[in-house]
Design an enzyme around this catalytic site. Structure first.
Site, short mmCIF file in Angstrom:
data_model
loop_
_atom_site.label_atom_id
_atom_site.label_comp_id
_atom_site.label_asym_id
_atom_site.label_seq_id
_atom_site.Cartn_x
_atom_site.Cartn_y
_atom_site.Cartn_z
N ASP A 60 20.20 34.56 6.12
CA ASP A 60 19.70 35.82 5.62
C ASP A 60 19.26 35.72 4.17
O ASP A 60 19.02 36.71 3.50
CB ASP A 60 20.70 36.97 5.85
CG ASP A 60 21.97 36.78 5.06
OD1 ASP A 60 22.91 37.55 5.28
OD2 ASP A 60 22.04 35.86 4.23
N HIS A 111 0.25 -5.41 8.79
CA HIS A 111 1.67 -5.50 8.43
C HIS A 111 2.59 -6.10 9.49
O HIS A 111 3.64 -6.62 9.18
CB HIS A 111 2.22 -4.15 7.94
CG HIS A 111 2.61 -3.19 9.03
ND1 HIS A 111 1.74 -2.30 9.58
CD2 HIS A 111 3.79 -3.00 9.68
CE1 HIS A 111 2.36 -1.58 10.50
NE2 HIS A 111 3.61 -1.99 10.58
N GLU A 153 5.00 -11.24 12.04
CA GLU A 153 6.23 -11.16 12.82
C GLU A 153 5.95 -11.06 14.32
O GLU A 153 6.68 -11.62 15.12
CB GLU A 153 7.05 -9.96 12.33
CG GLU A 153 8.49 -9.92 12.80
CD GLU A 153 9.36 -11.05 12.25
OE1 GLU A 153 8.88 -11.83 11.41
OE2 GLU A 153 10.52 -11.13 12.69
N ASP A 154 4.89 -10.37 14.70
CA ASP A 154 4.70 -10.08 16.12
C ASP A 154 3.59 -10.85 16.82
O ASP A 154 3.41 -10.71 18.03
CB ASP A 154 4.43 -8.57 16.31
CG ASP A 154 5.64 -7.73 15.91
OD1 ASP A 154 6.74 -8.31 15.79
OD2 ASP A 154 5.49 -6.52 15.71
N HIS A 193 -0.69 1.49 16.21
CA HIS A 193 0.38 1.68 15.21
C HIS A 193 -0.06 1.27 13.79
O HIS A 193 -0.06 2.11 12.89
CB HIS A 193 1.65 0.96 15.66
CG HIS A 193 2.66 0.77 14.58
ND1 HIS A 193 3.31 1.82 13.97
CD2 HIS A 193 3.12 -0.36 13.98
CE1 HIS A 193 4.13 1.35 13.04
NE2 HIS A 193 4.03 0.03 13.03
N ASP A 210 4.97 2.99 7.53
CA ASP A 210 5.33 2.35 8.80
C ASP A 210 6.49 3.11 9.44
O ASP A 210 6.48 3.47 10.61
CB ASP A 210 5.71 0.90 8.49
CG ASP A 210 6.21 0.13 9.69
OD1 ASP A 210 5.61 0.27 10.77
OD2 ASP A 210 7.20 -0.63 9.54
MN MN Z 1 5.21 -1.64 12.00
#
Ligand code: MN
Length: 752
Positions: A259, A72, A76-77, A48, A139
């Site tokens: 049309d 990025h 957070e992850d 990703h 993203d």
């Molecule tokens: Mn992301």
């Protein structure tokens, strides 16, 4: 998945000065950080950020942006912290990644359609650097491209958000192609049937009219060649979402729309535009009501073009959009492209060299470098403002004069910079502001004058019995809050004085054996030269009208005795029993059965009831304070209200006995309040003493409001501690607790 060297090559192709080592480090770092994480599709998570980086290489962004794209999601992850990013990749990239992390956290908040505009502003404000927004859009684009793997509810939510927030943002940034792609994806998931129908129709149409586009193109070319005009002609493929939204907005059917063939005719000058129009109208029959001249009257967003519809070859309706190249760039890429294009002309002396393709997001310009157009984008976002006074590099200062905060339910509130929770409360509703007593920002209890920051979630605690103190006006920055506080404080003061005046009269009436009522006093208003009851009552409270004068007006025959019977609280020791502790006597606006406003209470309470620190009357606690259970005396201070003294307070002696008034505690057990009391604690001057004393007070549930240290001797310290306690028993409990401590040599209550 794109290999490491492939990514580096892609960047180096448009920016040979890009930092290869930095890109390599970020690639490896992000891959390791995401480790075995998987996307919903089952693909490795790292695919990703890598795809996001790839989208941004199409936009020819600088190495810092590409690195930010790779990183990025790591804060957070994964376990990665901002500090680590700063250390490994420098503070510039750290700040960019941090911006994306902040936006990601915002994604958890509900976004309502009606606040989409504010939400876009919030995104811009929180981003602080245009590159953060570009990474965010890339993203989102990749997430939309892979949305099929998400659960249906998530698809719907993400698609709605894309349509309401991100697609218009891309549009605002002049990135029409990105906007189109976001909209097409969102449409597909939000309304699959409509998407299917429209797509099918468009395909049928393409099959049915094979060769028609070329035929019209040829006819147009021939028509223009006949009059010796140079022009670029192109037929446009219709996109399902734009067809659909036209149908929805204009209430026309698919048949009517489908049309129509749309062609763009791009010429060199405005003169040419009108010449093309003239020729077209001479050659083909026009369709009435379809002619629009946005050249002489541009649209609000500066869009310029001539629109007309004619009946072309094969009797097909053909919409023509006639414009100059300059106008075309603005139409497709916003003001950013416009500025860019101008620049290009200067550089090359020829605008045609500037190649912008609508299929990719690429601005394929070599000379101006990757950063030039970034600045232009920022200028676009600035809209009306003067680009000259603008930011260095890619800094966004747009909406920096505003903060955007959320209610706990996700409503977005826009406030000026410097706004406090108090402003927030008034922005939600005047009633909320007037009842606001405390604030929680992101779950933390904070002072009500804390400066709010973008994205803060603000919860306001309210109390029905609260009125904003006049001093709070200086804590608010919005005019709305300030004027509401002023009004509320003024009303409260008027109410308080009226109530105090009423209580003084009730006492005075009781002393001569009469019962007070508002009605009786209203009858004599003219004689006392006052227009309204509240005016008179307030005048009594301010000591501008003597209670005796009111008595004389109401009951002249009895008033004679009033003076002699004027019962003042007796000095300590002279008499007992003037003080009464009453329970729960309701006054003021309350209409409880226990005490009606405007009548003397049935319980024969003598004296002005003192309910609390936050009173329905102007009450001040003086010199060391007083707590329920104390014997108290009031002194009427003109313009201030009642000063309440503990009966042993030496300051009380400063007032003539004549000015003393009866007061009585009137505590509402349902809304307990703390009261001020002052104690003096003498203890040896050594480490840990203060902590021990504070601990005793804390353990007993006392609150330290104020602390002064008076050095009496070199080895002893006297502490003057201002406490807030519930009542006399509570105060005594604290004093006894302190006496029990070995470290304390002396404790006493004081009044100065
Ligand atoms: Mn992301």
């Amino acid at each position: 998945m794109m290999r490491q060297y492939e990514l580096v090559e892609r960047v180096q192709k448009y920016d040979p000065t890009a930092d290869e080592a930095l890109l390599n480090r970020a690639y490896v770092y992000a891959m390791r950080a995401h480790g075995n994480q998987k996307r919903a599709s089952g693909a490795p998570y790292f695919s990703h950020p890598l795809e996001v980086a790839a989208i941004l290489t199409d936009l020819k962004l600088d190495d810092a942006t590409i690195v930010t794209a790779l990183l990025h999601d790591v804060i957070e992850d994964t376990d990665t912290t901002r500090a680590e990013i700063d250390q490994l990749f420098g503070p510039e990239i750290g700040a960019l990644v941090d911006g994306l992390t902040k936006i990601k956290r915002l994604d958890l908040v509900t976004k309502r359609a009606e606040q989409a505009e504010n939400f876009r502003k919030l995104l811009i404000a929180i981003s602080s650097d245009i590159r953060v927004l570009l990474v965010k859009l890339a993203d989102r684009l990749h997430n939309m491209r892979t949305l099929e793997h998400m659960k249906p509810e998530a698809r719907k939510r993400v698609s709605e958000e894309t349509l309401e927030i991100y697609a218009p943002l891309a549009g605002r940034m002049g990135m029409q192609a990105l906007r189109d792609e976001l909209e097409e994806h969102a449409f597909r998931w939000l309304n699959p049937e409509a998407y299917e129908t429209v797509t099918q129709k468009l395909e049928e149409l393409r099959d049915r009219n094979e060769g028609l586009v070329e035929e019209i193109e040829t006819a147009l070319h021939k028509m223009l060649a006949d009059v010796d005009m140079k022009a670029e002609v192109s037929g446009r493929e219709k996109k399902p979402y734009s067809v659909w939204s036209k149908m929805a907005n204009k209430q026309i059917s698919m048949e009517q729309l489908s049309d129509i063939y749309a062609f763009r005719v791009i010429v060199d000058t405005i003169d040419d535009c009108y010449r093309v129009l003239g020729v077209a109208h001479q050659t083909w029959r026009t369709v009435p009501g379809r002619f629009k001249d946005y050249i002489s009257t541009p649209k609000q967003n500066n869009y310029q073009s001539i629109h007309t519809t004619v009946v072309g070859p094969r009797h097909q309706r053909v919409e023509l959009q006639i414009r100059t190249r300059d106008m075309h760039e603005v139409a497709e890429y916003g003001v950013a492209a416009h500025a860019f294009y101008k620049d290009m002309q200067k550089m090359n002396g020829n605008g045609a060299a500037h190649g912008v393709t609508s299929k990719s997001l690429v601005f394929t310009d070599k000379e101006s470098g990757p950063y030039q157009w970034l600045r232009r984008l920022v200028e676009t976002l600035l809209e009306g403002s003067n680009p000259e006074e603008f930011l260095e590099h890619t800094k966004l200062e747009l909406f920096q004069d505003q903060v955007f905060c959320f209610t706990p339910k996700g409503r977005l509130i826009a406030l000026p910079r410097g706004a406090t929770p108090l402003d927030f409360a008034y922005a939600v509703h005047t009633d909320v502001g007037n009842a606001a007593v405390s604030a929680y920002v992101n779950g933390r209890h904070v002072p009500i004058d804390t400066r709010l920051r973008n994205g803060d979630e603000v919860e306001i605690k309210t109390s029905k019995t609260h009125t904003p103190p006049a001093a709070w006006e200086s804590l608010a920055v919005t005019g709305r809050a300030r004027s509401a506080i002023r009004r509320a404080a003024r009303d409260a003061i008027r109410r308080q004085y009226a109530e105090l005046g009423r209580r003084l009269l009730i006492s005075a009436f009781e002393r001569i054996g009469e019962s007070y009522s508002d009605e009786r006093v209203k009858k004599v208003l003219p004689r006392l030269s006052h227009k309204s009851l509240d005016d008179l009552l307030a005048a009594v409270a301010r000591n501008e009208v003597k209670t005796e004068d009111v008595l004389r007006a109401v009951a002249p025959e009895l008033a004679a005795t009033a003076r002699s019977a004027a019962a003042r609280p007796e000095e300590p020791g002279k008499a007992k029993g003037w003080l009464r502790l009453t329970r729960k006597l309701r006054l003021g606006a309350s209409s409880d059965a226990e005490g009606q406003p405007g009548t003397a209470p049935a319980g024969r309470v003598r004296g002005v009831p003192i309910r609390g620190v936050k009173n329905d009357m102007p009450v001040l606690f003086e010199a060391g304070g007083a707590v329920p259970g104390d014997r108290i005396v009031g002194v009427l201070a003109p313009g201030e209200g009642i000063r309440v003294f503990q009966i042993h307070s030496p300051r009380l002696k400063e007032y003539e006995h004549e000015r003393w008034i009866d007061v009585a505690w009137d505590i509402d057990p349902e809304n307990p309040e703390r009261f001020p009391a002052l104690i003096s604690v003498t203890a040896p001057n050594r480490p840990g003493t203060l902590a021990e004393i504070a601990d005793v007070i804390g353990q007993s549930g006392g609150n330290i409001d104020n602390l002064k240290m008076l050095r009496r001797a070199s080895d002893f310290t006297e502490l003057r501690i201002g406490l807030e306690v519930w009542d006399l028993a509570h105060l005594n409990q604290i004093i006894n607790g302190l006496k029990a401590k070995a470290v304390v040599s002396k404790v006493e209550r004081v009044f100065e």
